[in-house]
Structure formats: C-alpha cells, structure tokens
Design an enzyme around this catalytic site. Structure first.
Site, PDB file in Angstrom:
ATOM      1  CB  SER A  29      -0.896  -0.031   1.233  1.00 30.92           C
ATOM      2  OG  SER A  29      -1.670   1.113   1.253  1.00 30.92           O
ATOM      3  N   GLY A  30       0.588   2.152  -0.907  1.00 29.46           N
ATOM      4  CA  GLY A  30       1.332   3.404  -0.983  1.00 29.46           C
ATOM      5  C   GLY A  30       2.552   3.314  -1.879  1.00 29.46           C
ATOM      6  CB  THR A  47      -3.621   3.898  -7.625  1.00 31.78           C
ATOM      7  OG1 THR A  47      -4.050   2.858  -6.762  1.00 31.78           O
ATOM      8  CG2 THR A  47      -4.819   4.563  -8.249  1.00 31.78           C
ATOM      9  CG  ASN A  75      -1.756   5.655  -0.616  1.00 35.65           C
ATOM     10  OD1 ASN A  75      -1.740   6.869  -0.804  1.00 35.65           O
ATOM     11  ND2 ASN A  75      -1.888   4.765  -1.578  1.00 35.65           N
ATOM     12  CB  SER A 103      -5.051   3.668   0.769  1.00 35.38           C
ATOM     13  OG  SER A 103      -4.872   2.285   0.695  1.00 35.38           O
ATOM     14  CB  SER A 104      -6.822   1.268  -4.154  1.00 31.87           C
ATOM     15  OG  SER A 104      -6.046   2.136  -4.928  1.00 31.87           O
ATOM     16  N   GLY A 111      -2.519  -3.184  -2.131  1.00 32.69           N
ATOM     17  CA  GLY A 111      -1.199  -3.765  -1.882  1.00 32.69           C
ATOM     18  C   GLY A 111      -1.153  -4.528  -0.559  1.00 32.69           C
ATOM     19  CD  GLU A 171      -3.993  -2.371   4.017  1.00 32.36           C
ATOM     20  OE1 GLU A 171      -4.140  -1.419   3.258  1.00 32.36           O
ATOM     21  OE2 GLU A 171      -4.952  -2.999   4.495  1.00 32.36           O
TER      22      GLU A 171
HETATM   23  N1  LIG Z   1       5.074   8.189 -10.039  1.00 32.16           N
HETATM   24  C1  LIG Z   1       4.706   8.970  -9.034  1.00 32.16           C
HETATM   25  N2  LIG Z   1       5.036  10.276  -9.053  1.00 32.16           N
HETATM   26  C2  LIG Z   1       4.652  11.089  -8.068  1.00 32.16           C
HETATM   27  N3  LIG Z   1       3.996  10.687  -6.972  1.00 32.16           N
HETATM   28  C3  LIG Z   1       3.652   9.379  -6.867  1.00 32.16           C
HETATM   29  C4  LIG Z   1       3.985   8.468  -7.910  1.00 32.16           C
HETATM   30  N4  LIG Z   1       3.500   7.271  -7.562  1.00 32.16           N
HETATM   31  C5  LIG Z   1       2.878   7.440  -6.364  1.00 32.16           C
HETATM   32  N5  LIG Z   1       2.988   8.693  -5.957  1.00 32.16           N
HETATM   33  C6  LIG Z   1       2.465   9.230  -4.686  1.00 32.16           C
HETATM   34  O1  LIG Z   1       2.221   8.186  -3.805  1.00 32.16           O
HETATM   35  C7  LIG Z   1       0.877   8.159  -3.391  1.00 32.16           C
HETATM   36  C8  LIG Z   1       0.401   6.736  -3.270  1.00 32.16           C
HETATM   37  O2  LIG Z   1       0.372   6.136  -4.488  1.00 32.16           O
HETATM   38  P1  LIG Z   1      -0.766   5.125  -4.898  1.00 32.16           P
HETATM   39  O3  LIG Z   1      -2.046   5.592  -4.439  1.00 32.16           O
HETATM   40  O4  LIG Z   1      -0.567   4.845  -6.306  1.00 32.16           O
HETATM   41  O5  LIG Z   1      -0.364   3.898  -4.040  1.00 32.16           O
HETATM   42  P2  LIG Z   1      -0.964   2.455  -4.132  1.00 32.16           P
HETATM   43  O6  LIG Z   1       0.157   1.551  -4.394  1.00 32.16           O
HETATM   44  O7  LIG Z   1      -2.068   2.459  -5.095  1.00 32.16           O
HETATM   45  O8  LIG Z   1      -1.514   2.244  -2.683  1.00 32.16           O
HETATM   46  P3  LIG Z   1      -2.770   1.430  -2.200  1.00 32.16           P
HETATM   47  O9  LIG Z   1      -2.431   0.021  -2.300  1.00 32.16           O
HETATM   48  O10 LIG Z   1      -2.971   1.894  -0.852  1.00 32.16           O
HETATM   49  O11 LIG Z   1      -3.846   1.825  -3.105  1.00 32.16           O
HETATM   50  C9  LIG Z   1       0.120   8.892  -4.435  1.00 32.16           C
HETATM   51  O12 LIG Z   1      -1.000   9.502  -3.876  1.00 32.16           O
HETATM   52  C10 LIG Z   1       1.129   9.919  -4.897  1.00 32.16           C
HETATM   53  O13 LIG Z   1       1.114  11.039  -4.049  1.00 32.16           O
HETATM   54 MG   LIG Z   2      -4.029   2.291  -5.011  1.00 30.08          MG
END
Ligand SMILES: Nc1ncnc2c1ncn2[C@@H]1O[C@H](COP(=O)(O)OP(=O)(O)OP(=O)(O)O)[C@@H](O)[C@H]1O
Ligand SMILES: [Mg+2]
Length: 1081
Positions: free
Chosen positions: A107-108, A112, A157, A160-161, A387, A389
C-alpha cells in the site's frame, strides 16, 4: 536526424539490474538508491519495471516524454513506465497478443499512480478521432469516480485503494480503444462504519460535505460540519495536500463525462447522505417485562430524515432496527434486538448500502464504457489491486487477510510466469541450466485457499455450522487443522513452538506471508465473512420509494424470498480471485513492481531496510539471478531467422533449410561469440541484452541499406515504368491522333460525299417533288375543277336555296327597283325636245352619276336626231351652210354671232325676175347661188361703189348695180384666198391667183352686209368642186390687197365712239387703207 540512444547512454548506476556487477543485495539496493537519488525511479530487471514512489511530481510524464518513448525499442531509452506501456501496446496492436499489466507492491507504493500513467500513455499514443477521444475520456474519467468512492486516507497512503480493480481496455485491430470493462474486488466496507486511528472514511463523504453547494446539502439534509456525523473520524478528517471541495467538483464532472444522468448523480448522493444519517442513529436499552433487553432509538430525527431521503416509511425501518425475523421452512420467528444487535444491524445496513452502491457504480460505469462494436477485441488488462498490508500493532483483520491473500496469489502468478516458467523453459529447451533457488509461495496460497483445510474453507465451514459460532471457535478450528503448517503460527496450536510467544496474543493467528509475517486478530472474521444483513432490513430497503435503493436490495423483494444463505464474503472473493488469475494467465504479462522508499510518504528519503524488505519479499533478487543465469532474450527460430535473415548473405532473402540451421549460419556469420547464445530445441537463447542490441542495431543499419536498395530499385522501377508508361502513352496518343486524323479525313470525305449525295438526292428529290407536286396539282386541279364543277352544278341547282344569294338578289332587286323608279321618274321629268334646252332633272342617287350623265347625253343625241329628222334637203343644206359658217368664223370674227340668226337667203335680188338685169341674167347661164349688192372699195378714197355680186358654181360675177353690166367674171379656180378681218365689219378681199387671167385687174376689196353667208358659200362651192383646191379663208386685221400693180395694206382698227356705229374706210396713204370698225358691244 534521430538521435541514437541506448539504455546504456548516460546511465546512472545500471538501468537494468541484469547488468549489475557484482550482484549482491547491497549492490542491488545501492543501485536503486543511487538511481532514486538522481530521480531515476524506474529500473529494469529484464522486462520487469521496478518503480520507486518518488512522493513528488517529477517532470517525466510530459507529452514530450510520451513522444520520446513512442514506438521505441524497450531497451533503447532509459527505463520508464512508458517503455513498458509502449511495448505492451505495440505487442497488442502489431502482434495481436492480449496483454495484462500487473502492478504489485504494498500500500502506498504507487500502484494506482502507475496504472493511471499506463492508461494515460496508451490513451496518448493510440488513435485519435471524435469517437475514439470520447471513449478514451470516459475510460480515464472512470478513475476519479471510483477513487472517490473506493479510496480513503490510510496511515500508509493518503489515497489508498480500498478495493481491487482490474480494468480490461478493449482495442480494435488498428489499436484504437473501443471501450472497457472494470471488475472490482471486495471493497473494504468495514471502513464505512469504523476507521482505524489516523485514517478516515472513503473520500466521497468528505468531498460531499466540503464541496457540495449549500443548496445541495440542504436537499440532502446534511450539514457541512464533519463532527456532526458519527461515521466520520475526526482526527484525520482533513488531509494536507488533498482539496476535498475541488475533488468533489472533479468527481461530479467525471461522472458527467462518463455518462451519469443528473438524477442518477442525485440518487448516488442521496445514498451517501443516507449512510451518514444512518451512522447518527443511536439506540438506548429498554428492559421489557419478560426480562428481555430491547433497544429503542434515542433521537428519531436522523432516522426521519434518512427515511425522507430514501423514501422509506419511518415505522418500517424503525421496526427493522428493533426486530429480527428468522424464517425457517414454514416458520417465521421474530425476536427483539438488543442495543448491541441494533448497532450491528445499523452498521451492517450502512456497510451493505455503501458497498452495494459502489458495485452499482462500477456496473453503471461499465454500461457507459462498454465497447459498442461486436468485432473481436484485443484486450489490455490493467490490474491495480490493494497492496500487501500489515498493521504493525497486530490490528489486522479479515480485510487484511483477504488483501494479503490476493497479493499472495499475484506473487504466485509472478513466480509462475517469470521464475518457474523461465527455468522450466530452459529445461524444456534442453539448455544447460543450474537451478536458482527461490521461494515459491504456493504453499501459503494453499494454506489459505485449500478447499479442504484451507483457512477460508474452515471459516466458511464455521459460518455455516449450526450451533454457537464465534471467532474463537473459528480460531480453535484453525489451531487444530493448521497447527502443523509451516507458515501458520498460533499460540494455542498444538505446535508448542509458540506457546510462549508473547508477541502472539491468544485471539490471534499469524501467517508467514511471502512478504512477511502478519498477525491477524480473529475478532470479526465470522461476522465479516457472513456479511449478514437482517432480512427485515433488506426488505425495509426494498420497500423504499427510491429507484436506486430498490435496485440495490433485490433480495428484499418479499416475492423472491430466498431462504438459502448467500455465499460468504471469503468464498466470493476466492472465486473472483480465481477467475482473475485464470484470466491473467491467458494474457502476456507485463510487470510493474512498485516499491515504497519510506513510510513517511516523504520525497527524497530512501529507507534501505524498508526497500530491502520489499525487494526481498517481491523476490527481486531471485528475479535478477534467474534472468542473469539464464538468457535475456529468447525467440523461436522461425521468427528469429525471419527478423535477422537480412544480416547475412546466405540467409537473405530466402533460407531453404530448417530455421535452426539458418539461425546458426546467421550467428556464425555475424561472429557473435559462442558464449553469448545457446541453441534450444525450438528457440535461440541470447544471454545478454547487448547481443540483442547488437543484432537490432545491425538490423537497423541493414534495414536502412535495404531501404536504400528498395528505394533505388523502386526509383528505377518507377522511372522505368514512368518511361514505359510514357512510351505506351505516346503510342496510344499517336494511335489516337492517327485515328483522329483518319477520322477527320474520313469525316471530311463523308461530309463531302454526303453534300454531293445530298445535292443529287436533293435535285432528284426536288425533281420528283416537282413531278409529284405537278401530279398532285393536276390531281388537285382535276379535283378542284371537278369540285368547282360539281360545286357550280350544285350551286346552280341549289343557289336559289342559298341564303347567301339572297343578299345579291335583294341587292339586284333593290337596284332594279331603284333603276325602275329612276327611269320612270326620269321619263316623267324629261325636258322638252328642243335641242337647245339645257335643263335636265337632278339625279336622285350619287351612284347613278355616270348613268345620269350618259342618259343625258343619249337623250340629247336622240333629241337632236329627232330634230334633224324633220329637216328637208333644202333646210339641211341651209343648216350645212350655217354649220360651215360656224366652223369658219365662230370665235374668229366678231361679226359671226350676229349672222347666226339671219337665214342664208342666197338670192336677195331675184335677178331673173328683174327686167333690168335681163341681159346679165342671160350672160350668166349657170344657176345663181347667191345674188346680193356689195360695195366695191375704191383704192383711191376708200369709198365704196355698189356692185351686184353673183355667185355661181364656177364663177364670181361682179356687175354694176344700176345697169346690170358685167364688170368682172372671175372663175372660182382663179381665186387664191379670201381675207377678212376679225371684227364686226363687212370688208373682205377676193385674192386672185397670180398669173391667172382674172388677176390682171387686181384683187377685189369688197364690203357686204352678208359677209358671213357670202364667204361661207364661196368656200362651200370651191370645196365641193373636186378639181379645185380648197379656198383659203384668212381672218386677219391687216392684209395686203393687190390693186393692179400695187399692193395696198388694209388695216382694221377699233373705231372711236365719236365716229358712231358705222364702219368707215379711209385712205391713209398710197399703200394703206384704214378701216375703222366700231367696238363690238
Ligand atoms: N510516479 C509517481 N510520481 C509522483 N507521486 C507518486 C507516484 N507514484 C505514487 N505517488 C504518490 O504516492 C501516493 C500513493 O500512491 P498510490 O495511491 O498509487 O499507491 P498504491 O500503491 O495504489 O496504494 P494502495 O495500495 O494503498 O492503493 C500517491 O498519492 C502519490 O502522491
Ligand atoms: Mg491504489
């Protein structure tokens, strides 16, 4: 010119871990850190992309970057998620292989974000056009909607999804997007009613309260203050860097673009509001006389408002919160709910309401974005699932268990498709291979999902088991069944190993996941798996007068009561994960391994131990090792030969033998070192990417040469074909021209012939026409004549009957009548018979002018004739003389008028009877035609002396009046002419012919009272004699008279009045006699 780049150009650390030297965990991390510090967040392991979350925006996602990576070789540019997206897209478009992009990480870690980057890249490089752009926009805009309802701030996050998402994007054969299908996996709905410390509920609640207008809020019966709602945690209600109000507008806009109707949006918001209201319903205990505890709703205002929002009858819902009806077979038992049960029921309703709303949203979005065309699609799936957790304080529950199970499965598929598959391929292909050890998590998956003794199976068993079922009984069951499993740990298990492990509380069990140990608290497992919603509540919901709510609770329909238990949450999830896995296995996988550099969501911090931990459990080192020990690239002989055959003369353009031999010849010819490749049974394995680059580079050069050759040949061919075309055209033009000229000539001749022909024909035709015309005319004439003749005949016969002739008849009749009347009138009015009567009756009609005059003339002639017919011969002779006199003297001699009345007596003297003139009478033996006394004018004095003047047929005799003595006997033949004046005098001269016998005595100048008669008779007698010349009568006022020898001029003048009325003659001189004549009155 295109700049040739390579992954190796300006490389920071190594772009591909396969190239790392030496390969140790430290060097691996160091390489990642070095690259991370230089903002290189992407690193390859072969074709797998490692992505480090930078926690800040980097300028590497611009349209320029998209263009840079578009249609480029995967290893050509520095590592980027775009390179992977491009590779996947091109492989889909050009090789017709369905693709899936598997994004994993905890996660994070940025899954996404990565999925959005992939989607936006594909959207940017695929086809364009109004329809395509609409599809793209809808696909992209589905993200904000789902994120608002399915994402929440967690400690790990901020976005977070809280649900798993797999999106299939469908493309047509050109690579244009047609639509998509989204599958969602188990929303973490417990979050609706309770959020862990430091986390908050789903974004939409906060977005609605911050972003909606006052008016909307009023309609939804909401207040802006978060603290008014029990379901909203307050400690992290606002998240820095997250503008809920602005995001609300974005979501609404996105919903519109996706295709939500205004009333649909309103319904969705009403449901969201209802959930908030539901959270505010509180219960208080109330004891009943039978000793049972009952619950009562504390303040019914929220309930009322909620019911109003959803159109539910308040009493129905109130009852549903107080009683629970259990139906079994034919029985129906109602029990009251205590306070705890009432709260449970409330929360269950809230969770169900929200999660069903979420599923409805996904279905609705799918409706909008589904591909319209029914043609075969190519599919690119993007998997972004929650992701791995772990809550460090051991607060992991059923949700984490499910999430982590899903991640285990993904790891499994990764192992399947990369590590194991690869190694097995080497063995299959007979490549010499030293096995690489790696951890295969299949055993953990088995622990969870085994149908007989897997944790999920046991949970289901426990849930369905009759009797008292609690989380503890479930743990007991686990403790007995899974105690021996090497990845299962529990304090109470038979396995004495953990008996004294104080980090493992009694109500927990621990699983050694591939990504680490996770301590799960069993509390809530049974309930959450059951996911039970009391039937009373679902029926109350079904009764709602709200279209959306009704749809969401179909089981509440009393007509369709289903006594069977619904499938448990665990069962459903396992099934959907199973489907997902088999779906992914049919596609070409592309991996993005997301790594979180720190726990603080901070940029520029690279926590080595955290990264190390992730790298380990993600099996990245093994990945590199397998990749390095093995071969970077492999390809079946046929496509390999097909691709590179142009690099060697022997294989170009056609290789006759088997493909493998062809590749061998090729490699030998290219002098690729033998250790760089191996020949498998059906594929060639290339150890190093550099060799592949070398081959690609060579191919590129060769392609350029080939392009030049093709160009050359093409140009030659083009010129030649152009020339041939020109030649052909020239022949065509010439032939056409000749044809044209001949045609013209022919036309001219033809024209001339036609003219000649036409003239001849014309002439012939005219001749014929003439003949025909003549013939026709003759016929016509005959016909006409016949017609006329017949006509005449007929007319003649019928004329009398023709009215047309009446006019003429009437006319003729009228004319006749008029003429008759005219003639009769004329007869009665005829003038006298006297020829000198000038009267004549007036004519009655002007048209008789001519006739009248003519009649007058005829009448006059007739009258004259009548008159003349009375005459005797003598009288006739007298009149003839008178007529002659008129001819001679009328209008010539003034004396004539006075003579008209005097009858010509002739013999005035009666000589024969007078004895005095007896002698004379005997001397003149001829009949005397005229005898009268005249005065013979004397030349000497002009005086006259009387003489007898006798005229016979032959002579003029002059004799003395007294004696009767013959003085002169002049034969008429001697007379030349008679002269007289034009006046009233009686003078006349008898002129004798010169040389005649009578001329000796000279002419006679005489004066008579009967001059007219005398000269007329003279003229008459002389003209009657046939042998004589006609006597000339000269009427002149001055004439000469021959007296013997002399000629005397006799001149007549007008006498003056004093001389009286008498004529006097005077001798003026010897040669002139002047006769004065009185003026005639
Ligand atoms: N390539 C990137 N460039 C800039 N910021 C990023 C990038 N990837 C992620 N982030 C930052 O990290 C945060 C978390 O990313 P994201 O929501 O994609 O995580 P995740 O893997 O989907 O988590 P979860 O499993 O909780 O959904 C985003 O809100 C963003 O602020
Ligand atoms: Mg996500």
């Amino acid at each position: 010119m295109e700049v040739k780049t390579s992954l190796l150009d300006n490389m920071i650390g190594v772009g591909d871990m396969v190239l790392l030297e030496p390969l140790t965990e430290d060097s691996f991390l160091e390489n990642l850190k070095k690259r991370f510090d230089h903002n290189e967040i992407y690193t390859y392991i072969g074709s797998v992309v490692i992505s480090l979350n930078p926690y800040r925006s980097l300028p590497i996602y611009t349209p320029d970057k998209v263009e840079e990576y578009r249609n480029r070789n995967f290893y050509e540019l520095s590592p980027h998620i775009y390179a992977l997206a491009d590779e996947a897209y091109r492989s889909l478009r050009d090789q017709d292989k369905d693709q899936c992009i598997l994004i994993t990480g905890e996660s994070g870690a940025g899954k996404t974000e990565a999925s959005k980057l992939v989607m936006s890249y594909v959207a940017a490089v695929c086809g364009k056009g109004q329809e395509v752009n609409k599809v793209k926009e809808q696909l992209l805009q589905s993200n904000p909607v789902l994120e608002a309802f399915g994402n929440a701030k967690t400690v790990r996050n901020d976005n977070s999804s809280r649900f798993g998402k797999y999106m299939d994007i469908e493309f047509d054969f050109k690579g244009d997007p047609l639509g998509g299908v989204i599958s969602n996996y188990l929303l973490e709905k417990s979050r609706v009613v309770k959020q862990p410390r430091g986390e908050r509920n789903f974004h939409i609640f906060y977005q609605l309260l911050s972003g909606a207008s006052d008016d909307t809020l009023k309609k939804l019966k909401l207040e802006r203050d978060f603290s008014k709602y029990n379901y909203l945690s307050l400690d992290s209600a606002t998240v820095s860097g997250l503008d809920d109000a602005a995001n609300f507008r974005t979501v609404r806009n996105a919903m519109q673009i996706v295709g939500f109707m205004e009333d649909e949006m309103q319904s969705v918001l009403e449901l969201v509001a209802a959930v908030l209201k539901l959270g505010n319903i509180e219960f208080k205990p109330e004891s009943r006389c039978n000793g049972m505890d009952e619950s009562r709703i504390k303040d019914k205002n929220d309930l009322k408002e909620m019911c109003e929002l959803l159109g539910i009858e308040q009493s129905v819902l109130e009852r549903a919160f107080s009683y629970r009806t259990v139906e079994a077979k034919m029985e129906k038992v109602s029990t009251t709910l205590n306070v705890a049960q009432a709260y449970y029921a409330r929360d269950a309703l809230a969770k169900n309401l929200y999660s069903r709303l979420f599923s409805w949203l996904v279905t609705r979005i799918n409706e909008s974005i589904k591909a319209q065309a029914k043609t075969r699609h190519k599919v690119m799936g993007v998997l972004d699932i929650y992701g791995f957790e772990i809550f460090e304080d051991g607060d992991n529950s059923f949700e984490q268990f499910i999430i982590n199970y899903c991640n285990e499965k993904l790891q499994q598929i990764f192992i399947e498709l990369t590590l194991r598959e690869e190694q097995e391929e080497y063995i299959r292909e007979g490549i010499e291979w030293t096995n690489i050890e790696y951890f295969n998590n299949a055993v953990i998956c088995d622990l969870i999902e085994n149908n007989q003794n897997g944790i999920l199976a046991m949970l289901d068993e426990e849930c369905l088991r009759p009797g008292t079922v609690t989380d503890e009984t479930f743990l007991d069951k686990l403790n007995t069944i899974c105690a021996d499993h090497q990845h299962f740990e529990s304090r109470l298990s038979k396995n004495s190993k953990f008996l004294n492990d104080h980090s493992l509380p009694h109500n927990c069990f621990r699983i050694q996941h591939y990504a680490g140990k996770v301590l799960y608290r069993v509390e809530g497992f049974v309930d959450k798996n059951n996911d039970l919603l009391y039937r009373d509540l679902s029926q109350a919901m079904y009764k709602a007068n709200h279209s959306l709510i009704k749809q969401l609770f179909p089981e509440g329909n009393p007509v369709k009561v289903n006594l069977k238990r619904p499938p448990t949450a665990g069962f459903q999830f396992k099934a959907s994960v199973g489907t997902l896995m088999s779906n992914l296995q049919t596609k070409n996988p592309n991996y993005i391994r997301c790594i979180k550099p720190n726990d603080k969501k901070a940029s520029h911090i690279f926590n080595e131990s955290l990264v190390c931990h992730q790298a380990r459990y993600l099996g990245l080192m093994e990945n590199v090792r397998v990749r390095r020990a093995g071969y970077a690239f492999r390809q079946a002989y046929e496509p390999c030969l097909e691709r590179y055959k142009m690099l060697c003369k022997n294989t170009w353009p056609h290789w006759k033998g088997p493909a493998r031999q062809g590749v061998e010849v090729l490699m030998t010819n290219l002098q690729v070192p033998a250790e760089e490749y191996s020949y498998g049974r059906s594929k060639i394995f290339i150890r190093n990417p550099r060799t592949l680059f070398f081959l690609e580079e060579k191919r590129k050069q060769c392609l350029e040469d080939l392009a030049t050759l093709i160009q050359k040949i093409y140009r030659g061919w083009k010129c030649r074909s152009h020339f041939l075309l020109l030649k052909k055209s020239q022949i065509v033009v010439a032939s056409w021209y000749r044809r044209y000229a001949q045609q013209k000539k022919y036309q001219k001749i033809k024209h001339s012939t036609t003219v000649v022909q036409s003239y001849t024909r014309g002439w012939q035709a005219r001749k014929l026409l003439r003949e025909l015309k003549y013939q026709k005319k003759c016929e016509e004439a005959v016909t006409t004549i016949a017609a006329f003749w017949h006509g005449t005949q007929v007319r003649r016969e019928y004329r009398k009957f023709f009215r047309a002739n009446a006019g003429k008849k009437i006319y003729n009749f009228t004319i006749q009548r008029i003429m008759q009347k005219y003639f009769l009138g004329l007869k009665s009015k005829l003038p006298s018979m006297s020829p000198i009567d000038k009267t004549w009756p007036a004519r009655p009609y002007s048209f008789l002018d001519g006739v009248h005059a003519e009649l007058r003339r005829i009448f006059h002639l007739w009258r004259c004739k009548k008159y003349r017919s009375q005459f005797t011969e003598e009288k006739k002779a007298v009149y003839e003389e008178k007529l002659e006199a008129s001819e001679l003297f009328k209008d010539k001699k003034a004396l004539y008028p006075s003579s008209v009345r005097q009858p010509f007596k002739g013999d005035y003297l009666e000589i024969s009877k007078n004895p005095k003139y007896q002698k004379l009478s005997s001397a003149v033996d001829e009949k005397i035609l005229l005898a009268d006394v005249v005065n013979k004018i004397n030349r000497a004095n002009g005086k006259g002396s009387p003489r007898l003047f006798l005229l016979t047929k032959k002579n003029v005799v002059l004799a003395d009046q007294k004696t009767g003595q013959l003085k002169a006997n002049v034969p008429l033949t001697d007379l030349a002419s008679v002269s007289t004046s034009s006046q009233t005098d009686g003078f006349f001269a008898l002129k004798l012919k010169e040389g005649s016998a009578s001329a000796i005595k000279g002419d006679f100048l005489l004066s008579s009272d009967h001059l007219i008669e005398m000269i007329t008779k003279l003229h008459r007698i002389s003209s009657m004699a046939a042998d004589r010349e006609k006597l000339n009568i000269d009427i002149l006022d001055e004439f000469l008279v021959q007296f013997k020898q002399d000629k005397v001029c006799v001149k007549f003048i007008q006498g003056s009045p004093k001389n009286g009325n008498s004529v006097s003659c005077k001798r003026k001189n010897n040669r002139l006699l002047e006769v004065s004549v009185p003026a005639s009155s």
